[in-house]
Design a protein around this motif. Sequence first.
Motif, PDB file in Angstrom:
ATOM      1  N   LEU A  71      -5.164   3.079  -8.515  1.00 48.88           N
ATOM      2  CA  LEU A  71      -5.894   2.142  -8.630  1.00 48.88           C
ATOM      3  C   LEU A  71      -5.314   0.911  -7.800  1.00 48.88           C
ATOM      4  N   LEU A  72      -3.997   0.738  -8.068  1.00 49.78           N
ATOM      5  CA  LEU A  72      -3.056  -0.223  -7.010  1.00 49.78           C
ATOM      6  C   LEU A  72      -3.164  -0.041  -5.659  1.00 49.78           C
ATOM      7  N   PHE A  73      -3.530   1.113  -5.214  1.00 47.79           N
ATOM      8  CA  PHE A  73      -3.720   1.463  -3.910  1.00 47.79           C
ATOM      9  C   PHE A  73      -4.710   0.882  -3.236  1.00 47.79           C
ATOM     10  N   HIS A  74      -5.845   1.026  -3.995  1.00 51.05           N
ATOM     11  CA  HIS A  74      -7.087   0.566  -3.591  1.00 51.05           C
ATOM     12  C   HIS A  74      -7.157  -0.890  -3.650  1.00 51.05           C
ATOM     13  N   ARG A  75      -6.419  -1.443  -4.783  1.00 48.87           N
ATOM     14  CA  ARG A  75      -6.562  -2.848  -4.876  1.00 48.87           C
ATOM     15  C   ARG A  75      -5.673  -3.616  -3.596  1.00 48.87           C
ATOM     16  N   ALA A  76      -4.573  -3.091  -3.383  1.00 50.23           N
ATOM     17  CA  ALA A  76      -3.790  -3.413  -2.326  1.00 50.23           C
ATOM     18  C   ALA A  76      -4.387  -3.479  -1.035  1.00 50.23           C
ATOM     19  N   ILE A  77      -5.412  -2.701  -0.389  1.00 50.95           N
ATOM     20  CA  ILE A  77      -5.996  -2.404   0.461  1.00 50.95           C
ATOM     21  C   ILE A  77      -7.305  -3.671   0.432  1.00 50.95           C
ATOM     22  N   ALA A  78      -7.866  -3.737  -0.701  1.00 52.36           N
ATOM     23  CA  ALA A  78      -8.704  -4.884  -0.957  1.00 52.36           C
ATOM     24  C   ALA A  78      -8.284  -6.315  -0.516  1.00 52.36           C
ATOM     25  N   PHE A 126     -12.542  -5.179  -9.900  1.00 51.34           N
ATOM     26  CA  PHE A 126     -13.652  -4.846 -11.003  1.00 51.34           C
ATOM     27  C   PHE A 126     -14.255  -3.531 -10.889  1.00 51.34           C
ATOM     28  N   VAL A 127     -14.429  -2.924  -9.796  1.00 50.44           N
ATOM     29  CA  VAL A 127     -14.829  -1.602  -9.545  1.00 50.44           C
ATOM     30  C   VAL A 127     -13.642  -0.644  -9.881  1.00 50.44           C
ATOM     31  N   CYS A 128     -12.494  -0.940  -9.525  1.00 46.18           N
ATOM     32  CA  CYS A 128     -11.312  -0.162  -9.982  1.00 46.18           C
ATOM     33  C   CYS A 128     -11.187   0.252 -11.462  1.00 46.18           C
ATOM     34  N   GLU A 129     -11.514  -0.838 -12.135  1.00 45.30           N
ATOM     35  CA  GLU A 129     -11.325  -0.285 -13.572  1.00 45.30           C
ATOM     36  C   GLU A 129     -12.287   0.323 -14.218  1.00 45.30           C
ATOM     37  N   GLN A 130     -13.344   0.362 -13.663  1.00 47.78           N
ATOM     38  CA  GLN A 130     -14.658   1.245 -13.998  1.00 47.78           C
ATOM     39  C   GLN A 130     -14.462   2.795 -13.430  1.00 47.78           C
ATOM     40  N   ILE A 131     -13.744   2.918 -12.631  1.00 50.49           N
ATOM     41  CA  ILE A 131     -13.513   4.490 -11.853  1.00 50.49           C
ATOM     42  C   ILE A 131     -12.373   5.042 -12.628  1.00 50.49           C
ATOM     43  N   ILE A 165       0.843  -1.170  -0.061  1.00 53.76           N
ATOM     44  CA  ILE A 165       0.077   0.017  -0.031  1.00 53.76           C
ATOM     45  C   ILE A 165       0.913   1.347   0.073  1.00 53.76           C
ATOM     46  N   LYS A 166       1.916   1.233   0.759  1.00 58.54           N
ATOM     47  CA  LYS A 166       2.846   2.412   1.148  1.00 58.54           C
ATOM     48  C   LYS A 166       3.442   2.566  -0.499  1.00 58.54           C
ATOM     49  N   ALA A 167       3.905   1.517  -1.303  1.00 57.31           N
ATOM     50  CA  ALA A 167       4.806   1.491  -2.398  1.00 57.31           C
ATOM     51  C   ALA A 167       3.635   2.334  -3.393  1.00 57.31           C
ATOM     52  N   ALA A 168       2.174   1.877  -3.392  1.00 57.65           N
ATOM     53  CA  ALA A 168       1.602   2.607  -4.293  1.00 57.65           C
ATOM     54  C   ALA A 168       1.510   4.073  -4.021  1.00 57.65           C
ATOM     55  N   GLU A 195       7.484  11.253  -8.738  1.00 58.49           N
ATOM     56  CA  GLU A 195       7.712  11.940  -9.902  1.00 58.49           C
ATOM     57  C   GLU A 195       6.539  11.625 -10.731  1.00 58.49           C
ATOM     58  N   GLU A 196       5.693  10.606 -10.715  1.00 57.21           N
ATOM     59  CA  GLU A 196       4.572  10.314 -11.648  1.00 57.21           C
ATOM     60  C   GLU A 196       3.212  11.032 -11.293  1.00 57.21           C
ATOM     61  N   ARG A 197       3.391  11.894 -10.276  1.00 54.50           N
ATOM     62  CA  ARG A 197       2.161  12.290  -9.853  1.00 54.50           C
ATOM     63  C   ARG A 197       1.315  13.307 -10.937  1.00 54.50           C
ATOM     64  N   TRP A 198       2.189  13.832 -11.848  1.00 57.34           N
ATOM     65  CA  TRP A 198       1.512  14.664 -12.840  1.00 57.34           C
ATOM     66  C   TRP A 198       1.069  13.719 -14.262  1.00 57.34           C
ATOM     67  N   GLU A 199       1.578  12.700 -14.202  1.00 58.14           N
ATOM     68  CA  GLU A 199       1.530  11.604 -15.425  1.00 58.14           C
ATOM     69  C   GLU A 199       0.472  10.588 -14.997  1.00 58.14           C
ATOM     70  N   ASP A 200      -0.113  10.047 -16.339  1.00 56.93           N
ATOM     71  CA  ASP A 200      -0.941   8.748 -16.147  1.00 56.93           C
ATOM     72  C   ASP A 200      -0.603   7.707 -15.155  1.00 56.93           C
ATOM     73  N   GLY A 201       0.743   7.539 -14.841  1.00 56.18           N
ATOM     74  CA  GLY A 201       1.277   6.705 -13.908  1.00 56.18           C
ATOM     75  C   GLY A 201       0.468   6.716 -12.841  1.00 56.18           C
ATOM     76  N   SER A 202       0.360   7.800 -12.183  1.00 55.26           N
ATOM     77  CA  SER A 202      -0.115   7.940 -10.982  1.00 55.26           C
ATOM     78  C   SER A 202      -1.580   7.501 -10.830  1.00 55.26           C
ATOM     79  N   ILE A 203      -2.645   7.367 -11.967  1.00 54.97           N
ATOM     80  CA  ILE A 203      -3.710   7.073 -11.967  1.00 54.97           C
ATOM     81  C   ILE A 203      -3.673   5.396 -11.718  1.00 54.97           C
ATOM     82  N   GLU A 204      -2.717   4.793 -12.447  1.00 47.43           N
ATOM     83  CA  GLU A 204      -2.398   3.493 -12.183  1.00 47.43           C
ATOM     84  C   GLU A 204      -2.019   2.946 -10.588  1.00 47.43           C
ATOM     85  N   ALA A 205      -1.175   3.832 -10.088  1.00 43.75           N
ATOM     86  CA  ALA A 205      -0.864   3.746  -8.780  1.00 43.75           C
ATOM     87  C   ALA A 205      -1.977   3.946  -7.898  1.00 43.75           C
TER      88      ALA A 205
END
Length: 243
Positions: free
Chosen positions: A151-158, A172-177, A129-132, A139-149
């Motif tokens: 979603l990864l944060f939420h999946r890691a919690i799940a 499943f819901v993460c892909e919709q958001i 969770i911390k890595a995400a 450095e990715e916070r302004w790029e699309d990579g932060s979006i993937e991170a």
Amino acid sequence: MKQRSSIIGSVEALPHRVASHLSREIEGGDIIPGARLPTESQLADKFGVSRNVVREAIAQLRADGMIEARQGIGAFVMAPEQRTAIRIDREALKDQRNMEQLFELRSILETESATFAAARCASDDLDAIKAALDRMGGEERWEDGSIEADLLFHRAIARATGNSYIYTFISFVCEQIRQSIHYARLTNPLHDLVEVNVAEHVRIYDALAAHDPQAAGEAMRRHIEGAAARVGVELTAKLNRGK
């Protein structure tokens, strides 16, 4: 001559377009449960596509659990309670009411997910969770990579709940958001959006690391409300009106 439907504009992903249109007709009640779909020939004529495209679209709807094919008879619409698969039409999420309902679902699922995760998470779960979170604020916070991170944060919690069903549903819901995150980045000042969003995730992580279920659930609930507000959905007001 009968005019063909103009909803199918290009050859790109034609089966998906046909399937999405039929899905909206089913969800909207234009085609009721138990009804038989028009024949392949009729659908091909309606959408101005080949019968092969129609077959692929029907196969997609069958895989999504929306219809049942009966040999030699045709394809029939399944009632929602009979469906064996879950599907959310991304085109339908362009409708504000549908987006509101998706965020209501997120609030229910993810608030409880955070609560369970805080009570059950192990050190390797917290590391993931911390890595995400670090990626989101790095450095990715302004790029699309932060979006993937994100979603990864939420999946890691799940995953940290230790419940595979929770993980499956939230993944499943993460892909919709993903679409709603893109929209928020386009309609809000990016610097302010990133700072607020990261701060919300930090509060969630801190509660998880403290193994405080109540604080984790509350932090997640506030984050979902904030995320909803950034795309024009006011969850708090709707909940209050329901009291």
